[in-house]
Motif scaffolding. Structure first.
Motif, PDB file in Angstrom:
ATOM      1  N   VAL A 200      -2.343   5.713   6.543  1.00 40.92           N
ATOM      2  CA  VAL A 200      -3.386   4.739   6.211  1.00 40.92           C
ATOM      3  C   VAL A 200      -4.048   4.222   7.480  1.00 40.92           C
ATOM      4  N   LEU A 201      -3.245   3.944   8.504  1.00 41.17           N
ATOM      5  CA  LEU A 201      -3.777   3.390   9.750  1.00 41.17           C
ATOM      6  C   LEU A 201      -4.682   4.387  10.468  1.00 41.17           C
ATOM      7  N   LEU A 202      -4.246   5.641  10.561  1.00 38.99           N
ATOM      8  CA  LEU A 202      -4.967   6.630  11.367  1.00 38.99           C
ATOM      9  C   LEU A 202      -6.191   7.182  10.655  1.00 38.99           C
ATOM     10  N   THR A 203      -6.124   7.276   9.323  1.00 40.00           N
ATOM     11  CA  THR A 203      -7.257   7.843   8.590  1.00 40.00           C
ATOM     12  C   THR A 203      -8.219   6.786   8.068  1.00 40.00           C
ATOM     13  N   GLY A 204      -7.746   5.541   7.935  1.00 42.34           N
ATOM     14  CA  GLY A 204      -8.576   4.511   7.342  1.00 42.34           C
ATOM     15  C   GLY A 204      -8.774   4.692   5.853  1.00 42.34           C
ATOM     16  N   CYS A 205      -7.924   5.491   5.217  1.00 38.99           N
ATOM     17  CA  CYS A 205      -8.038   5.783   3.788  1.00 38.99           C
ATOM     18  C   CYS A 205      -6.807   5.269   3.049  1.00 38.99           C
ATOM     19  N   ALA A 206      -7.030   4.695   1.883  1.00 40.81           N
ATOM     20  CA  ALA A 206      -5.910   4.208   1.081  1.00 40.81           C
ATOM     21  C   ALA A 206      -6.346   4.127  -0.372  1.00 40.81           C
ATOM     22  N   ASN A 207      -5.373   4.209  -1.271  1.00 45.26           N
ATOM     23  CA  ASN A 207      -5.625   3.942  -2.682  1.00 45.26           C
ATOM     24  C   ASN A 207      -4.493   3.095  -3.222  1.00 45.26           C
ATOM     25  N   MET A 208      -4.594   2.747  -4.495  1.00 45.29           N
ATOM     26  CA  MET A 208      -3.596   1.850  -5.065  1.00 45.29           C
ATOM     27  C   MET A 208      -2.200   2.433  -5.011  1.00 45.29           C
ATOM     28  N   LEU A 209      -2.084   3.743  -5.225  1.00 47.13           N
ATOM     29  CA  LEU A 209      -0.766   4.376  -5.264  1.00 47.13           C
ATOM     30  C   LEU A 209      -0.077   4.286  -3.906  1.00 47.13           C
ATOM     31  N   LEU A 210      -0.809   4.561  -2.840  1.00 50.87           N
ATOM     32  CA  LEU A 210      -0.231   4.487  -1.497  1.00 50.87           C
ATOM     33  C   LEU A 210       0.145   3.054  -1.137  1.00 50.87           C
ATOM     34  N   MET A 211      -0.724   2.123  -1.457  1.00 51.52           N
ATOM     35  CA  MET A 211      -0.437   0.732  -1.123  1.00 51.52           C
ATOM     36  C   MET A 211       0.738   0.188  -1.933  1.00 51.52           C
ATOM     37  N   PHE A 212       0.824   0.606  -3.196  1.00 48.68           N
ATOM     38  CA  PHE A 212       1.976   0.190  -3.999  1.00 48.68           C
ATOM     39  C   PHE A 212       3.262   0.789  -3.435  1.00 48.68           C
ATOM     40  N   LEU A 213       3.200   2.046  -2.994  1.00 48.12           N
ATOM     41  CA  LEU A 213       4.386   2.686  -2.420  1.00 48.12           C
ATOM     42  C   LEU A 213       4.848   1.953  -1.166  1.00 48.12           C
ATOM     43  N   LEU A 214       3.904   1.580  -0.312  1.00 42.54           N
ATOM     44  CA  LEU A 214       4.262   0.827   0.894  1.00 42.54           C
ATOM     45  C   LEU A 214       4.956  -0.487   0.529  1.00 42.54           C
ATOM     46  N   TRP A 215       4.383  -1.185  -0.434  1.00 40.10           N
ATOM     47  CA  TRP A 215       4.960  -2.469  -0.856  1.00 40.10           C
ATOM     48  C   TRP A 215       6.358  -2.276  -1.430  1.00 40.10           C
ATOM     49  N   LEU A 216       6.531  -1.255  -2.263  1.00 41.47           N
ATOM     50  CA  LEU A 216       7.831  -1.017  -2.894  1.00 41.47           C
ATOM     51  C   LEU A 216       8.890  -0.623  -1.871  1.00 41.47           C
ATOM     52  N   LEU A 217       8.522   0.201  -0.898  1.00 44.50           N
ATOM     53  CA  LEU A 217       9.484   0.633   0.120  1.00 44.50           C
ATOM     54  C   LEU A 217       9.950  -0.552   0.964  1.00 44.50           C
ATOM     55  N   TYR A 218       9.009  -1.407   1.371  1.00 40.77           N
ATOM     56  CA  TYR A 218       9.432  -2.530   2.202  1.00 40.77           C
ATOM     57  C   TYR A 218      10.175  -3.582   1.392  1.00 40.77           C
ATOM     58  N   LEU A 219       9.769  -3.766   0.140  1.00 39.62           N
ATOM     59  CA  LEU A 219      10.510  -4.665  -0.746  1.00 39.62           C
ATOM     60  C   LEU A 219      11.964  -4.209  -0.874  1.00 39.62           C
TER      61      LEU A 219
END
Length: 484
Positions: A75-94
């Motif tokens: 996400v940082l290097l490409t500047g691209c994100a969608n809901m699925l990726l952002m939800f995955l990030l949140w779930l992993l850190y949670l």
């Protein structure tokens, strides 16, 4: 940064040989709920680790951290994100935070989760375009970010006013620079500012935290001013100290205080033209945004706001009512010492250098941790007076002492250097309390390269050896360290 730090320190803190193994923590939760993995256990500690192999806990923790690191880097290097990726990030850190116990209870962990949760709703469902077509996010999502920065700043101000009279007497900045978690070189000189400047700093702090948040309710111009002041305030905090990514993270919801007109100058004219075309009536593309999945887009915003408030309701209660004890002498530091002979004297004691602090004269006010890392391995989360809590209330400290006696590699990686390298391990270890203060710039200690002057307060825990700790470890199901 958070996932990278987790990867570097997971095993030492909550792994199979960690100071507070998360496997034992989850087993305790299971026993409390009569051995069943049901909604009660999952809601008490929501984490993916429930469904992973506990016999390879170190590998499971590494997989979570590395997966999060990979997605975040994409996400940082490409500047691209969608809901699925952002939800995955949140779930992993949670999943990491909810088994991190005292190591993951600092304010920025919950703040990162809440900010990341809101970030899910800024993105399209599937598209990975940098400028996805379709409707913009719900206004309620944008206002949820504004509500977040409002709560963060107002809550911080209320905690100070309610918690310690020095904030009401405007004297707290007399202590702040040398008692913050990780003072910086600039902190060393800022501490010696005139008394009137410290009073001015305290007044500015109160203005930013208690008055400026209400600018959000006073129209567009005041909202933009709010964003500018909050970001500038965080920059000043970054310059004068080091709270890891907390201040950078606090800037994120402040961006929601600006609109397209105020931020347009940061982007190319070509990009601005594309955005203008997307905003024209009938200009929507075929990509599905979240707003297009519902007949009424605002329903999503209400759902987001409800989840946000319920997710951290207890945190909000803390922000409005938690009382912090007075911490004028929060510079108390626990210093472990090793002993090679009998434990009757100090003749063979050697201080263990915690963190990357270049010797025991620069340990500072951060106990038991890295001076540049994210996870503050402290006897208490920042905000408490370290001297008020005994080692009986922090059993992991005795666990740490046993691991140091056994010279376990995982634990030694938390130290700047191994003071026992090239010689036999110590037979005993004890903990001592010291109070640290900045040395005088230009004085004798500073001339010798010493930033700190310390004064011994007294013992924290008595001398212990491996044999004497055996039953203590067995009672807690901790593996007994074996001395080489």
């Amino acid at each position: 940064v958070a996932f990278l730090v987790a990867f570097q320190q997971n095993k030492q803190l909550i792994g199979d040989k960690g100071l507070l193994p998360c496997k034992l923590y989850l087993q305790d939760i299971q026993r409390y709920f009569k051995g069943r993995l049901g909604l009660d256990a999952l809601s008490y500690a929501p984490t993916l680790i429930w469904f992973l192999d506990w016999d390879a806990m170190d590998s499971a923790l590494d997989c979570l951290a590395l997966a999060g690191l990979a997605v975040a880097a994409f996400v940082l290097l490409t500047g691209c994100a969608n809901m699925l990726l952002m939800f995955l990030l949140w779930l992993l850190y949670l999943s990491l935070v909810n088994v991190g116990q005292i190591w993951w209870v600092l304010r920025w962990e919950s703040q990162l989760l809440e900010t990341g949760f809101l970030g899910i709703f800024l993105c399209p469902l599937w598209s990975l375009s940098r400028l996805p077509q379709g409707s913009p996010p719900s206004r309620i999502v944008i206002w949820s970010f504004r509500w977040l920065i409002f709560r963060i700043m107002l809550g911080a101000g209320l905690i100070k006013i309610r918690g310690d009279r020095c904030w009401r007497e405007l004297t707290c900045m007399d202590y702040h620079y040398e008692t913050q978690p990780v003072p910086s070189p600039i902190s060393y000189f800022m501490h010696r500012s005139p008394w009137w400047f410290h009073r001015f700093e305290t007044l500015v702090n109160h203005f930013i935290e208690l008055v400026v948040p209400f600018f959000l309710l006073l129209g567009r111009s005041m909202s933009v001013l709010h964003g500018l002041l909050q970001i500038l305030f965080q920059v000043l905090l970054i310059i004068s100290g080091n709270l890891s990514f907390l201040n950078w993270l606090t800037m994120v919801p402040s961006i929601a205080c600006f609109d397209d007109a105020s931020l347009g100058f940061l982007f190319s004219s070509r990009l601005r033209e594309r955005v203008a075309r997307l905003q024209l009536p009938g200009a929507r593309g075929q990509s599905l945004s979240l707003g297009e999945l519902f007949p009424e887009r605002e329903k999503l915003g209400f759902l987001c706001a409800w989840l946000q408030s319920s997710q951290l309701r207890s945190k909000a209660l803390q922000l409005c009512g938690w009382r912090v004890p007075g911490c004028h002498d929060v510079g108390l530091v626990l210093v472990p010492e090793g002993l090679w002979g009998h434990c009757h004297g100090d003749t063979a004691m050697r201080t263990l250098p915690w963190g990357h602090c270049h010797g025991d004269t620069a340990i500072g006010t951060l106990p038991w941790g890295h001076c540049h890392g994210d996870t503050a391995i402290g006897t208490l989360p920042w905000g408490h007076c370290h001297g008020d809590i005994t080692y009986e209330q922090n059993e992991w400290i005795i666990h740490l002492a046993g691991k140091l006696l056994a010279q376990e590699e995982e634990t030694l990686s938390l130290l700047a250097t191994n003071p026992f390298a090239g010689r036999d391990p110590p037979r005993w270890i004890r903990g001592e309390h010291f109070k640290y203060k900045f040395s005088q710039p230009g004085g004798k200690h500073a001339g010798d390269g010493k930033w700190w002057i310390r004064k011994r307060i007294g013992p924290y825990f008595p001398p212990v050896n491996l044999q004497g700790l055996r039953k203590f470890f067995e009672d807690r199901n901790w593996p007994h360290p074996v001395q080489p």
